[in-house]
Design an enzyme around this catalytic site. Structure first.
Site, PDB file in Angstrom:
ATOM      1  CB  CYS A  82      -0.973   0.036   1.162  1.00 31.65           C
ATOM      2  SG  CYS A  82      -1.480  -1.561   1.784  1.00 31.65           S
ATOM      3  NE  ARG A 136       1.480  -9.481   4.868  1.00 29.84           N
ATOM      4  CZ  ARG A 136       0.216  -9.379   4.486  1.00 29.84           C
ATOM      5  NH1 ARG A 136      -0.677 -10.215   4.973  1.00 29.84           N
ATOM      6  NH2 ARG A 136      -0.161  -8.436   3.645  1.00 29.84           N
ATOM      7  CD  GLN A 156      -1.034  -8.628  -0.164  1.00 32.24           C
ATOM      8  OE1 GLN A 156      -0.380  -7.608  -0.329  1.00 32.24           O
ATOM      9  NE2 GLN A 156      -2.046  -8.690   0.669  1.00 32.24           N
ATOM     10  CG  ASP A 163      -2.234  -5.241  -2.867  1.00 34.34           C
ATOM     11  OD1 ASP A 163      -3.442  -5.122  -2.610  1.00 34.34           O
ATOM     12  OD2 ASP A 163      -1.330  -4.767  -2.162  1.00 34.34           O
ATOM     13  CG  HIS A 172      -3.809  -0.023  -2.984  1.00 35.52           C
ATOM     14  ND1 HIS A 172      -2.638  -0.681  -3.234  1.00 35.52           N
ATOM     15  CD2 HIS A 172      -4.163  -0.336  -1.707  1.00 35.52           C
ATOM     16  CE1 HIS A 172      -2.289  -1.362  -2.145  1.00 35.52           C
ATOM     17  NE2 HIS A 172      -3.200  -1.173  -1.217  1.00 35.52           N
ATOM     18  CG  HIS A 204      -6.277  -1.602   1.241  1.00 35.31           C
ATOM     19  ND1 HIS A 204      -4.937  -1.363   1.284  1.00 35.31           N
ATOM     20  CD2 HIS A 204      -6.827  -0.809   2.171  1.00 35.31           C
ATOM     21  CE1 HIS A 204      -4.701  -0.456   2.216  1.00 35.31           C
ATOM     22  NE2 HIS A 204      -5.833  -0.108   2.776  1.00 35.31           N
TER      23      HIS A 204
HETATM   24 ZN   LIG Z   1      -3.331  -2.174   0.515  1.00 31.36          ZN
END
Ligand SMILES: [Zn+2]
Ligand SMILES: [Zn+2]
Length: 634
Positions: A330, A359, A377, A379, A381, A507
């Site tokens: 992010c 992580r 991920q 991902d 946004h 997200h």
């Molecule tokens: Zn995010």
């Protein structure tokens, strides 16, 4: 009543009596009740007006009470057989129950059988589960006298003036909030499944206890069905399939939870990624890339150091500054947003990245591809204006469902989590965002549950679970609003009225992570991936050396048609070659013998389905291209 009916009962009526009043069937199936949102025993005296729901094995709560009660029975059997054992905790899980025991000798399979036998006796004894409320001190004295140090430790953490409840059946007493089944003979069929080590309170600083897992059902038939599914799940374990099909490996030498993708696994991953990217471009997203590390200060600004620190690795030092391995993508997307002044005209911005993150997960919870320490991920946004929120949510939701369907997941369940007590952001924004999520779910026609107050502190969210071919649920997709990061990073856009305003930030990850999604795919399909995802789609098998030239030509044509084909011209028996191709879960086997060469065609065999007979190559190639296009099956 749940059906909105109202009924009057005298004060002190118990849920059991309510169930009896409602009908014989319900009263027979009744396990416990939910009264004014609280779970209570069937013997609980109802002393005020309220909403009541009788719980049976059909409900999640009912099953948990059933399983947890069986855990009590198991603990009592263990203590009776091995009095030196100390009992720790024994909760229900999503699929049964366990109890943790402290005992010097390990439990053997023979021990489990004896425990099961004793449990059977206790169940048949029909002992009622009796609740008793006592002071914390009284409970502490009771357990201390019996050397139950784990119960004493739990009690020591409660406020001194607290009243606690004890549940007993026969001579066995346990510290427990309840509720429980009315009596032990409500338990039908049960099975103890395995023993595993488990640290007390999950911390490797504490003593390792022995955890016995089990499951129980009202009938033997249900138990048998469950055990069958369990066997099937074992066969489908993605770790076994991953090794057998040469897809991936994890090496102690490199570190736990770090995945090596072998050529075939990497090929599947690339197919997933290519499809994912193509669909994102079609869906109005743009791709971005960002680095794997950044200055620790960035993660301080984002709040990750404070709120997510325990999942992050220690920072490393570079030229006097501290750098952090990224746990999320992010902040980087935010920096791209902030790289210049943004106008209302540019919004919405939809930026997607297959972003690899690291992580910290305890070594004890790592599990194949499903729980790892480094993963990618899928991902994205979305930054948008308030007036675009509704459309964006609908869009991203439909997009998620379409993408999951492409991989063969069409049974979905949704969960909407709303504002928790502790949260940031304006009331108005929360309402608007929650409403957009709720409306989208309503319009989708999909079943969904609302978890009131269970949202993350920075915004409401939708989670999507997929159901696999064994009926297991996996949470993949999450769509979350964020009212925190835009404030922390002071995100702005210039609105049409010339004012500086804060955009909405969303997200979302659809597949979750590529590692975990691949693991789920393997288990869902038992390794036999759909045609479009199979690393080898077709293998051409020649029966003798004489057919090799024609077999080579067939393979060449398949390759020219854009299909992934291999040639097996080894001088092995054809039966052996077929068996190997079946084991490798290759969807199509084209067998070339003397007859096929003469007729210039191929004999087709399909994985798991058997022989289809002879086909002309051109016709077959056209069929295969259709299957590839449709994405379903092979
Ligand atoms: Zn995010
Ligand atoms: Zn209990």
């Amino acid at each position: 009543m749940p059906d909105k009916n109202r009924k009057a009962f005298p004060k002190g009526t118990t849920p059991r009596e309510v169930a009896e009043d409602l009908g014989q069937e319900l009263s027979k199936a009744a396990l416990a009740a939910e009264y004014e949102g609280e779970l209570v025993d069937l013997s609980y005296p109802l002393d005020a007006d309220g909403e009541i729901k009788i719980l049976t094995f059909e409900s999640e709560e009912g099953r948990e009470i059933y399983w947890h009660s069986t855990a009590h029975v198991m603990a009592s059997a263990v203590v009776e057989l091995c009095p030196e054992t100390k009992v720790a905790i024994g909760p229900a899980t999503a699929e049964g129950f366990y109890y943790d025991f402290d005992r010097p000798q390990p439990f053997t399979p023979e021990d489990l059988e004896k425990i099961e036998e004793k449990m059977r006796q206790i169940i048949d004894g029909g002992h009622p589960f009796v609740r008793k409320e006592v002071s914390r001190q009284e409970a502490t004295d009771y357990f201390r006298e019996r050397g139950e140090i784990y119960k004493v430790e739990i009690l020591s953490e409660l406020p001194p003036e607290e009243t606690v409840s004890l549940y007993s059946h026969g001579d066995f007493v346990d510290l427990c909030r309840g509720p429980h089944l009315p009596s032990t003979d409500k338990i039908g069929a049960f099975k103890l499944l395995k023993v595993a080590g488990a640290y007390w309170r999950g911390s490797e600083k504490n003593k390792m206890l022995q955890r016995i897992y089990g499951v129980s059902f009202p009938s033997q038939g249900e138990l048998d069905g469950y055990l069958e599914r369990l066997e099937e799940a074992k066969k489908r374990d993605h770790r076994l399939l991953g090794a057998k099909l040469d897809y991936f490996s994890i090496h102690e030498q490199a570190g736990a939870g770090l995945v090596m993708w072998h050529p075939k696994g990497a090929l599947v991953r690339n197919l997933i990624e290519e499809h994912w990217k193509r669909e994102h471009f079609r869906g109005g997203y743009e791709l971005v890339y960002s680095p794997h590390i950044a200055k620790l200060d960035l993660w301080k600004t984002s709040g990750h150091v404070d709120f997510y620190g325990e999942n992050m690795y220690s920072p490393m030092e570079v030229e006097g500054a501290k750098y952090q391995l990224r746990p999320m993508n992010c902040p980087f997307h935010i920096l791209i947003y902030k790289s210049r002044v943004r106008s209302y005209r540019e919004l919405p911005l939809r930026w997607a990245e297959l972003g690899t993150v690291y992580r910290y997960e305890r070594s004890g919870v790592l599990h194949g591809l499903l729980r790892v320490r480094g993963f990618t991920q899928d991902d994205a946004h979305i930054f948008c204006r308030p007036d675009q929120v509704k459309e964006e949510i609908e869009r991203v939701f439909d997009f998620s469902i379409k993408l999951l369907e492409d991989f063969g997941f069409d049974k979905l369940a949704c969960l909407l989590s709303t504002r928790p007590e502790k949260s940031v952001g304006e009331e108005k924004s929360w309402e608007m965002a929650t409403e957009a999520l709720r409306e989208t779910l309503d319009n989708s026609g999909l079943p969904y549950k609302i978890d009131e107050g269970a949202g993350v502190f920075y915004g409401p969210k939708i989670d999507l679970d997929i159901e696999d071919s064994l009926g297991r649920r996996w949470q993949c997709t999450t769509i979350q609003f964020d009212f925190n990061l835009p404030e922390r990073f002071d995100l702005r856009y210039t609105d049409s009225d010339g004012h500086q305003k804060t955009p909405f930030m969303i997200h979302r990850a659809l597949l979750g992570s590529l590692e975990r999604f691949f693991g789920i795919l393997l288990e869902h399909y038992s390794g036999a991936l759909p045609f479009w995802l199979s690393p080898v789609q077709v293998v051409v098998i020649s029966i003798t050396d004489q057919q090799e030239p024609y077999a080579r030509e067939v393979r060449e044509q398949l390759l020219q048609a854009g299909l992934r084909a291999e040639l097996d011209a080894r001088s092995e028996k054809v039966g052996y070659k077929i068996r190997e191709a079946e084991e490798q879960k290759i969807p199509y086997m084209l067998i070339i013998g003397k007859k096929e060469v003469e007729n210039q065609n191929v004999a087709v065999r399909v994985h798991g389905k058997g022989d289809l007979g002879a086909r002309g190559l051109e016709e077959l190639i056209n069929n295969l291209k259709e299957v590839q296009e449709k994405k379903v099956g092979y």
